[in-house]
Write a protein that holds these residues in place. Structure first.
Motif, mmCIF file in Angstrom:
data_model
loop_
_atom_site.group_PDB
_atom_site.id
_atom_site.type_symbol
_atom_site.label_atom_id
_atom_site.label_comp_id
_atom_site.label_asym_id
_atom_site.label_seq_id
_atom_site.Cartn_x
_atom_site.Cartn_y
_atom_site.Cartn_z
ATOM 1 N N ILE A 170 -68.214 -0.596 -10.485
ATOM 2 C CA ILE A 170 -68.245 0.035 -11.895
ATOM 3 C C ILE A 170 -69.484 0.186 -12.646
ATOM 4 C CG2 ILE A 170 -67.280 -0.303 -14.126
ATOM 5 C CD1 ILE A 170 -65.038 0.588 -12.233
ATOM 6 N N SER A 171 -70.586 -1.149 -12.406
ATOM 7 C CA SER A 171 -71.625 -1.315 -13.339
ATOM 8 C C SER A 171 -72.660 -0.414 -12.596
ATOM 9 C CB SER A 171 -72.153 -2.498 -13.303
ATOM 10 O OG SER A 171 -72.058 -3.321 -12.129
ATOM 11 N N THR A 172 -72.669 -0.004 -11.360
ATOM 12 C CA THR A 172 -73.536 0.798 -10.484
ATOM 13 C C THR A 172 -73.398 2.249 -10.985
ATOM 14 O OG1 THR A 172 -73.698 -0.767 -8.613
ATOM 15 C CG2 THR A 172 -74.405 1.567 -8.448
ATOM 16 N N LEU A 173 -71.996 2.798 -10.886
ATOM 17 C CA LEU A 173 -71.676 4.055 -11.467
ATOM 18 C C LEU A 173 -72.211 4.218 -12.843
ATOM 19 C CD1 LEU A 173 -68.346 4.642 -9.677
ATOM 20 C CD2 LEU A 173 -70.666 5.205 -9.025
ATOM 21 N N VAL A 174 -72.082 3.135 -13.856
ATOM 22 C CA VAL A 174 -72.161 3.363 -15.158
ATOM 23 C C VAL A 174 -73.725 3.673 -15.263
ATOM 24 C CG1 VAL A 174 -72.520 2.099 -17.440
ATOM 25 C CG2 VAL A 174 -70.197 2.047 -16.107
ATOM 26 N N MET A 175 -74.549 2.844 -14.485
ATOM 27 C CA MET A 175 -76.006 2.927 -14.576
ATOM 28 C C MET A 175 -76.427 4.332 -14.106
ATOM 29 S SD MET A 175 -77.304 -0.729 -13.563
ATOM 30 C CE MET A 175 -76.576 -0.752 -11.883
ATOM 31 N N ILE A 176 -75.792 4.907 -12.978
ATOM 32 C CA ILE A 176 -76.178 6.166 -12.643
ATOM 33 C C ILE A 176 -75.864 7.145 -13.812
ATOM 34 C CG2 ILE A 176 -75.840 7.949 -10.875
ATOM 35 C CD1 ILE A 176 -75.711 5.707 -8.671
ATOM 36 N N CYS A 177 -74.565 7.055 -14.274
ATOM 37 C CA CYS A 177 -74.363 8.090 -15.211
ATOM 38 C C CYS A 177 -75.138 7.919 -16.444
ATOM 39 C CB CYS A 177 -72.739 7.919 -15.434
ATOM 40 S SG CYS A 177 -71.744 8.393 -14.092
ATOM 41 N N LEU A 178 -75.557 6.749 -16.944
ATOM 42 C CA LEU A 178 -76.458 6.668 -18.165
ATOM 43 C C LEU A 178 -77.697 7.337 -17.902
ATOM 44 C CD1 LEU A 178 -76.064 2.937 -19.277
ATOM 45 C CD2 LEU A 178 -75.278 5.102 -20.555
ATOM 46 N N ALA A 179 -78.283 7.379 -16.409
ATOM 47 C CA ALA A 179 -79.501 8.102 -16.100
ATOM 48 C C ALA A 179 -79.324 9.421 -16.170
ATOM 49 C CB ALA A 179 -80.126 7.222 -15.060
ATOM 50 N N THR A 180 -78.657 10.026 -15.266
ATOM 51 C CA THR A 180 -78.143 11.265 -15.315
ATOM 52 C C THR A 180 -76.757 11.477 -15.632
ATOM 53 O OG1 THR A 180 -77.793 10.930 -12.697
ATOM 54 C CG2 THR A 180 -79.722 11.868 -13.581
ATOM 55 N N PRO A 181 -76.541 11.896 -16.753
ATOM 56 C CA PRO A 181 -75.194 12.225 -17.141
ATOM 57 C C PRO A 181 -74.187 13.220 -16.269
ATOM 58 C CG PRO A 181 -76.390 12.293 -19.087
ATOM 59 C CD PRO A 181 -77.268 12.352 -17.809
ATOM 60 N N LEU A 182 -74.911 14.206 -15.784
ATOM 61 C CA LEU A 182 -74.343 15.496 -14.943
ATOM 62 C C LEU A 182 -73.705 14.557 -13.597
ATOM 63 C CD1 LEU A 182 -74.453 18.417 -15.396
ATOM 64 C CD2 LEU A 182 -75.483 18.408 -12.954
ATOM 65 N N PHE A 183 -74.028 13.539 -13.532
ATOM 66 C CA PHE A 183 -73.529 12.765 -12.107
ATOM 67 C C PHE A 183 -71.977 12.748 -12.311
ATOM 68 C CE2 PHE A 183 -73.040 9.039 -9.252
ATOM 69 C CZ PHE A 183 -73.487 9.667 -8.053
ATOM 70 N N ILE A 184 -71.436 12.386 -13.402
ATOM 71 C CA ILE A 184 -69.981 12.415 -13.887
ATOM 72 C C ILE A 184 -69.080 13.420 -12.888
ATOM 73 C CG2 ILE A 184 -68.039 12.254 -15.418
ATOM 74 C CD1 ILE A 184 -70.169 11.178 -17.320
ATOM 75 N N VAL A 185 -69.728 14.594 -12.935
ATOM 76 C CA VAL A 185 -69.009 15.736 -12.228
ATOM 77 C C VAL A 185 -68.794 15.475 -10.971
ATOM 78 C CG1 VAL A 185 -69.195 18.254 -11.738
ATOM 79 C CG2 VAL A 185 -70.150 17.349 -13.928
ATOM 80 N N VAL A 186 -69.816 14.669 -10.273
ATOM 81 C CA VAL A 186 -69.965 14.355 -8.992
ATOM 82 C C VAL A 186 -68.812 13.434 -8.730
ATOM 83 C CG1 VAL A 186 -71.155 13.614 -6.767
ATOM 84 C CG2 VAL A 186 -72.125 15.362 -8.491
ATOM 85 N N ILE A 187 -68.750 12.188 -9.705
ATOM 86 C CA ILE A 187 -68.135 11.213 -9.362
ATOM 87 C C ILE A 187 -66.759 11.265 -9.275
ATOM 88 C CG2 ILE A 187 -67.125 8.932 -10.510
ATOM 89 C CD1 ILE A 187 -70.121 8.286 -11.047
#
Length: 1543
Positions: A1108-1125
């Motif tokens: 969870i924390s890794t995904l949160v960090m990636i999404c904070l840096a590049t919000p568009l990543f949510i679409v992939v997740i």
């Protein structure tokens, strides 16, 4: 040269130095074409040769094969067209470049070769060739470059090279099609297992396993759904290969061993003397204590054995798999280090705006490619390792089994059944575990070396600071681990003791219930459990410290390294490239560092196991050279000067026997207890060690042992014993062995299932089945070792006449009958009198009587003469009784106990041979193995009610219910849970924080350059980073400590509930549940709840929060990543759901198929003499092999299911890495290098964490099953409460009057009534005898008095109190029973007599004196605190019976019940017991249940039961006057009037 070849530039770096980079066409047409072709041509000959060698029958033509051949045919045509074009086309150049016609010609040859290879694969099981698939992939990858170059050229100039381009495009498309086609697998009729026919692409991605996963998701898998393993993995193949190498290695090891022995013997000349001396000083009544000392001494002298051959033999057997996995691991390790380098490139790409965009894309693609290759290598490496482990385990298991069938008696006696089974279960498992680590030995070293090398390149010497910290932490971890091991060893001891007590409680549960002793034993178990939990807590605290250090290590290391780096030199500035590359490398380094201690401990465990296995497998085989088989011999059996012993260190048991037995004779062997009758039989069977002389045997042998051996299965299976069924013969034998009446009583007839060790049959029934088995085998010689000892007199007579006697089924066969029944002797052809291991007399009955020797003398001692001394009366000899031929009167000592001790001694001298000590077997096999759920799959057909005694174990299918999780969480306590979650969440926050802080720190390098970096800023960065790191560790520590306390609390609660509930369970629960299954709850399941479950729950929470924390960090840096997740998350969850269903069921199947291997093995070990006598070793070996193969296929399937999952999850992880790196490239303008590094170094970590999460989820699921199983037994129905509000009056029962009124009872609700309405009055102090045939309901009567069985109707009152109205303990404490089989518990003698310490020593000594045991106990060194071994093994049966009498004498209650307590005692002891009871219990009401009538002839009244009703009730004199059932029984036993029984 190549320039001329193409007529164009071959290479110019300017091509790449532009945003629109491209490769020169010449390079694409030469190098990139020749790479795949070279690959194909190099490997083809080798491949074709391989096909030719391993060809099978040609398979039919399939559509798939045709499609492939047609497409390759098109390619061939296209190559020809291309060649034609090259010559006809007008290029405008003076000469056609050579490349234009060499390439098509090369292709022509290549496609013909491909056609040939595809055709040749029709002779293979696997139609698709791995290297063709690789060729297609290579060809397509290399073609991509030319493809895009041609498209670009066409876009610029539409008609340049148009024809060539079209041909190339069509070719390229066809190649892609062929690749797609070769991904499909072709089915093969002959092979059921799809893994053998799977195509290359399908097998590297495990797609062929999809069907099973789907099936498992739709419905729980059964054994039929699991594929068999292929021939090469079958046990038989493995063992035959292994044995070849084992023989050679063992030979070498034995030679080395002999050399060692010679060196030693030269060193110590005095050693031999001491040995001799030890043997001579063995006095007659040396106690067992001496024996144990001697065993210790012996173990010191025989420590050495052929060593270190097992590993070599295993290596030689499996070196191919080891090599393959070595290569895969090597590739994986090298690729691991490409990731940090690629990360470095991407960060520099993000920081340097001048770099071309395409480098970023290539980096991303490379990221993905590297990760993909890594995943595939790793998964195949794991598959090979686990399969190797499985093969090693199977090999060891089968070899141990094979060895057990041939092992010599001396070697066999060094191991109990439990220990041998442990070799097969525990030690084989240890070797299996170590094989998955075996490559880490070199791989760890390699990884650590490479890591340090790359780190040095990044940070220079300051790396050493970080590595130093790691190295320093290793010994600290080591110290803690050592402490932990110490605690675990202590705890194993506690656990063993607790299980030992549990085992005894369960074996003797009846006695505990009769005497109301449960609380005392409950306290003992609780005390041990307290110690155990205290140790567990210590263990948990140390474990938490270890985890704290483990989490602190990477943080500490990075903090120290970075601070040293920054502080050492003001020029050093931490930039993103350095920081994140280093962190990735440190993450890689963590793995081998943490694996090292694990590796070492598992290697150590495995080395202990190999030694144990080497000792067992290298032991001596049975030497049967002294038994000569001769079919043309004139005698059936001949002993020539034969001397045999059980062990060469002990004295000779059979001395210089000469004996001839003619074919067809019936020979009786008689003698006192311990005179060597059974040993004589064993010598004939080749079970003993030969000293000198030999035995010649003519024909086949059948054997009925004294302690009958019954297999778990139906009665029919036991009698047929692997032979064909011949109905007529079978029925005849059933009738002759008096089994028909028993079969009528048993619910399922001859299809009734017999529990393990024949638990649900009486001794007599077991012996008759054992006799029927021997009779059914059509052998020449029958060795019958006292088959009539456990049966009633009239049954004995029937069997003798119908089977053994002169007119029985076996007439005409040679029969050797060991017996104590004097009255059969007149009918035998010859009598052999054995004494002290030699033959004292031999001859027919009349000859021996006329001789007036020892035999005649002994006979007279115990035969009551009715007339003046005429020998005639012996024939219709009165009492049908097992007369023991007692040593002649002169030598009867003053005290029975010392006499039976003397006799017993001769038994103990044979190390209480396992065939006699049944109690060895009490250690139920399944407890000694920690088999997990021995759940057995549901039966399809409903059997007859009650036919299955043992309820099949209840198997949960599908998901574990949520209520079970709640039950466990409640047991932990909600307060602890809050703290735990709070701790872990804070840890995650600190983790995210420290990553962001590092990212901010690295961005400093852009603002300041090395000269103006302020010191305060630097110190702040280092300080906060360190503090956040420390916080992570501290929070993990807090959460872990909370969870340790919580889980300890849970363990305590669950065990308490389980124990108290099991002790409150009614007797029928214990009758229908094998002890093994209950003990399993206390051993396996409780230990899972203690150790494994808390660990897996903790790991799960950590993994989950980590992701969870890794995904949160990636999404904070590049919000568009949510679409992939989101889509990836959906795929992840669905894969997980599919997998867990299948995996869970496979794990269950594994456990279910594993327990039969062990139970069959322990059965084999206990029945060895029988199996060897019947020469059925082959059949048992086969059975064992099939059992192992069945288990293997489940394990194999489980391994594959794990790999199936891992490949899919790693793909998801790899996609996360790929997409996040793509995002970095696409959004390069908005992102800085430090963010890129920060996101990617975390994304790289996610792959492993995802994998772990699924593993942990299924671990938690598997382990929570333990709570489910414990819970199942916590909810078992209880018997009535022990104490109720209604207490009986003080001093009750004062008179001891018992009234039955219309009393009915049944054993289990589904069965018929056993007592069908009994009404009678028993006055105070009356003596009542109860008689009746087997199954008339005699024992049910006693059970009803104790309320072991609750009434189904009517009631019993004692002195006016209805026994159903008071608590069980109030009732049971007031009654006393002397049970049929004397059960003792391990502990002091005193504890056995008085577990609650209610009586003074004087009272106990008084009771012992009345029980004729005083002189025996006083003679023991320890006196009352003499330790009784498990089951009372170190006392003779007679002494145990007398101890039970002493128990009864201590209680002095008003009502005494005797359950045929005299069955195991010889006549004098019997007499003593009777006299004691008459004097001491004269004021009590006594109820005696008798099988022998003379024990109850002096009762006041006799009750005759038949079929659950009272048929006669009155004084013996009255009953003898009427011709009723009692009169007939008495007549059969030769009793005419009441005083004919006087001795």
């Amino acid at each position: 040269m190549l320039e001329d070849f193409c007529n164009s530039t071959f290479w110019n770096s300017s091509f790449l130095d532009s945003p629109e980079a491209d490769l020169p066409l010449c390079f694409e047409q030469t190098v990139l074409v020749w790479i795949p072709l070279g690959f194909l041509w190099l490997l083809a000959p080798w491949q074709l040769l391989h096909v030719y060698r391993s060809r099978t029958k040609k398979s039919s033509i399939t559509k798939l094969y045709l499609a492939k051949q047609v497409l390759v045919g098109f390619l061939l045509i296209l190559a020809a067209i291309d060649l034609a074009l090259a010559f006809t086309e007008d290029t405008g150049q003076a000469t056609v470049p050579a490349v234009r016609y060499t390439n098509p010609s090369l292709y022509l040859g290549t496609w013909i070769l491909v056609l040939l290879i595809q055709h040749s694969r029709r002779w293979c099981v696997q139609k698709d060739s791995w290297f063709l698939s690789l060729f297609w992939i290579l060809s397509i990858l290399c073609g991509t470059f030319q493809f895009q170059t041609l498209i670009r050229t066409l876009l610029k100039d539409s008609n340049c090279n148009l024809a060539y381009s079209c041909v190339f495009f069509i070719c390229y498309a066809i190649q892609i099609l062929v690749l797609i086609l070769s991904a499909f697998s072709e089915k093969n009729d002959s092979s059921k297992n799809p893994s053998t026919t799977a195509s290359f692409l399908s097998s590297i991605t495990y797609t062929w396993y999809d069907s099973t996963v789907l099936k498992g998701f739709r419905k729980p898998l059964t054994l039929e759904d699991v594929w068999d393993v292929d021939e090469a993995t079958k046990t038989k193949k493995l063992v035959s290969r292994f044995e070849k190498f084992m023989a050679g290695e063992l030979q070498k090891a034995r030679r080395a061993f002999q050399k060692r022995q010679q060196k030693k013997s030269q060193g110590k000349p005095g050693a031999r003397l001491h040995d001799l001396d030890k043997n001579q000083s063995q006095s007659q009544d040396v106690l067992v204590l001496e024996e144990t000392k001697k065993k210790k001494k012996k173990s010191e002298t025989t420590k050495d054995f052929p060593k270190s051959w097992l590993v070599k033999a295993l290596f030689k057997t499996f070196y191919v798999i080891l090599l393959k996995s070595f290569l895969l691991k090597l590739v994986y390790d090298i690729f691991t280090f490409l990731n940090p380098q690629l990360l470095k490139l991407l960060i520099s790409f993000a920081n340097d705006r001048g770099t071309y965009l395409w480098t970023g894309y290539i980096c991303s693609i490379l990221f993905f490619a590297v990760a993909l290759i890594q995943s595939l290598c790793l998964q195949h490496y794991f598959q090979l390792c686990f399969i190797l482990g499985m093969k090693v385990r199977s090999t060891i298991m089968a070899s141990v089994y094979k060895k057990a069938l041939t092992v010599s008696n001396r070697a066999r006696r060094q191991y109990t059944v439990g220990e041998t089974v442990n070799l097969m279960s525990v030690d084989a498992q240890k070797l299996m575990d170590v094989t998955s680590y075996i490559h880490l030995l070199w791989s760890n070293v390699l990884q650590i070396a490479l890591c340090i090398y790359f780190l040095w390149a990044e940070l220079g010497p300051s790396v050493l600071a970080g590595v130093g910290v790691m190295v320093l932490l290793i010994p600290i971890n080591g110290v803690i681990a050592n402490k932990n091991r110490g605690i675990q060893v202590k705890n194993m001891k506690n656990k063993d003791n607790r299980l030992k007590i549990m085992n005894e409680i369960l074996s003797g549960i009846k006695i505990l219930k009769y005497f109301a002793w449960e609380p005392s034993f409950q306290k003992q178990v609780h005390n041990l459990r307290k110690k155990e939990l205290k140790n567990l807590l210590r263990f948990g605290q140390l474990q938490s410290m270890m985890i704290f250090l483990l989490y602190l290590t990477p943080v500490l290391v990075s903090v120290i390294t970075f601070s040293v780096y920054v502080l050492v030199d003001s020029n050093n500035i931490l930039d993103a490239e350095k920081a994140f590359t280093s962190i990735t490398l440190f993450n890689i380094l963590r793995f081998p560092m943490s694996m090292l201690p694990m590796l070492i401990s598992s290697m150590l465990q495995a080395s202990v196991s190999t030694e144990r296995l080497e000792k067992y497998l290298g032991g001596d085989d049975l030497d049967i050279s002294a038994i000569r088989r001769d079919c043309n011999f004139d005698k059936a059996v001949q002993f020539s000067e034969a001397s045999f012993t059980w062990d060469h260190d002990l004295e000779v048991t059979i001395r210089d026997v000469n004996l001839d037995i003619m074919p067809g004779q019936l020979v009786a062997v008689v003698g006192t207890v311990g005179s060597g009758k059974s040993s004589l039989m064993s010598a004939m069977l080749g079970e003993m060690e030969n000293v000198h002389g030999h035995i010649t045997v003519k024909g086949t042998v059948a054997y009925v042992p004294q302690q009958s051996w019954i297999q778990n299965g139906t009665i029919k299976d036991n009698i047929l014993f692997g032979s064909e069924l011949d109905e007529k013969k079978y029925q005849k034998i059933l009738e002759a062995c008096a089994l028909l009446p028993d079969l009528e009583v048993l619910p399922g007839g001859d299809l009734s299932e017999i529990g393990e060790k024949g638990i649900n049959l009486s001794g007599g029934q077991k012996q008759r089945i054992s006799l029927a088995r021997a009779t059914y085998q059509n052998s020449d010689i029958y060795i019958l070792d006292d088959p009539l000892s456990a049966v009633d007199a009239h049954v004995g007579k029937h069997i003798f006449n119908k089977v053994v006697g002169p007119n029985g089924l076996l007439k005409g066969k040679t029969r050797l009958l060991v017996t104590h029944s004097v009255h059969f002797l007149p009918q035998v052809d010859e009598i052999v009198v054995v004494g002290n291991g030699t033959i004292l007399e031999k001859g027919s009955y009349s000859t021996l009587l006329a001789k007036k020797g020892l035999f005649a003398k002994n006979l007279k001692t115990f035969v009551k003469q009715t007339g003046p001394e005429d020998e005639a009366t012996v024939n219709e000899d009165g009492e049908e009784d097992d007369y023991e031929l007692i040593p002649s009167v002169e030598e009867i000592p003053e005290d029975v106990a010392s006499l039976s001790m003397k006799r017993e001694n001769s038994l103990h001298r044979t190390f209480s041979r396992s065939s006699r000590s049944s109690s060895r077997r009490l250690k139920s096999l399944k407890d000694s193995l920690k088999t997990r759920n021995m759940n057995i799959l549901k039966e399809e057909e409903e059997p007859v009610k009650g036919q299955k005694l043992i309820k099949k174990e209840f198997v949960q299918t599908g998901k574990v219910k949520f209520s079970i999780y709640l039950k466990y969480l409640q047991a932990i306590g909600w307060c602890s849970i809050l703290f735990i979650i709070f701790g872990f969440v804070l840890y995650s926050v600190a983790f995210i924080g420290s990553n962001f802080w590092l990212s901010a720190w690295t961005s400093d390098s852009k603002i300041f350059n090395s000269t103006n970096y302020p010191a305060s800023q630097r110190d702040l960065r280092v300080g906060v980073y360190g503090a956040l790191g420390l916080a992570q560790g501290v929070f993990v520590l807090i959460a872990n400590l909370c969870s340790v306390y919580g889980s300890n609390h849970a363990s305590n609660i669950l065990h308490k509930q389980l124990l108290s509930n099991i002790l409150h369970a009614p007797m029928r629960f214990f009758d229908t549940t094998p002890t093994g299954r209950i003990v399993n709850r206390f051993s396996g399941d409780i230990s899972t709840v203690d150790d494994t479950l808390p660990m897996s729950v903790r790991s799960w929470v950590l993994c989950f929060l980590g992701i969870i924390s890794t995904l949160v960090m990636i999404c904070l840096a590049t919000p568009l990543f949510i679409v992939v997740i989101i889509p990836l998350g959906v795929i992840y969850v669905s894969v997980q759901i599919f997998y867990v269903a299948t995996s869970r069921q496979l794990k269950r199947l594994d456990s279910v198929t594993r327990s039969p291997i062990y139970s069959h093995f322990s059965e084999t070990v206990s029945g060895l003499p029988v199996i060897r006598a019947f020469e059925h070793q082959e059949r048992f070996l086969k059975h064992n092999e099939t059992a192992i193969d069945t288990n293997q296929k489940c394990v194999f399937s489980w391994i594959i299911s794990n790999r199936w999952l891992a490949v899919r999850l790693e793909l998801i992880g790899n996609l996360i890495v790929f997409f996040s790196s793509l995002m970095m490239v696409i959004y390069r303008d908005t992102l800085s290098g430090d963010t890129v590094g920060f996101v990617l170094s975390n994304a790289l970590n996610i792959t492993q964490t995802l994998n772990w999460l699924v593993r942990m989820t299924s671990e938690v699921e598997t382990n929570i099953v333990a709570v489910e199983r414990v819970n199942e037994y916590i909810n078992v129905e209880n018997e009535a409460p022990w104490v109720t509000d209604k207490r009986p009056p003080e001093g009750w029962p004062s008179k001891g009057a018992i009234q039955f009124s219309n009393y009915q009872v049944r054993y289990r609700p589904e069965l018929d009534l056993v007592l069908k309405g009994i009404t009678c009055d028993i006055k105070g102090a009356e003596k009542i005898g109860v008689v009746g045939r087997t199954g008339a309901g005699k024992s049910s009567l006693t059970n009803s008095l104790f309320r072991i069985l609750e009434a189904a109707g009517g009631h019993i009152t004692i002195d006016g109190v209805d026994i159903a109205s008071i608590g069980l303990h109030d009732l049971r404490e007031k009654l006393t029973i002397i049970p049929q089989d004397p059960i003792l518990f391990s502990g002091s003698l005193r504890m056995n007599l008085d577990p609650f310490n209610n009586y003074s020593d004087e009272e106990i000594w008084k009771a012992l004196e009345l029980a004729h045991l005083r002189s025996f106990v006083a003679g023991l060194q320890a006196g009352l605190s003499y330790e009784v071994t498990e089951g009372g093994d170190n006392l003779s049966i007679g002494q145990r019976q007398l101890l039970c009498l002493a128990r009864a004498l201590l209680r002095k209650s008003k009502i005494l019940i005797m359950d045929e307590a005299t069955a195991a005692v010889d006549l004098e002891t019997d007499n003593l017991i009777q006299m004691t009871i008459q004097t001491e219990f004269s004021h009590c009401t006594t109820i005696t249940i008798a099988h022998r009538l003379h024990t109850i002839m002096d009762s006041d009244k006799v009750m005759v039961l038949d079929n659950g009703k009272i048929v006669e009730y009155g004084s013996p004199e009255e009953l003898l006057k009427n011709t009723g059932p009692f009169y007939l029984m008495a007549q059969e036993a030769g009793i005419e009037n009441t005083n004919s029984t006087a001795f």
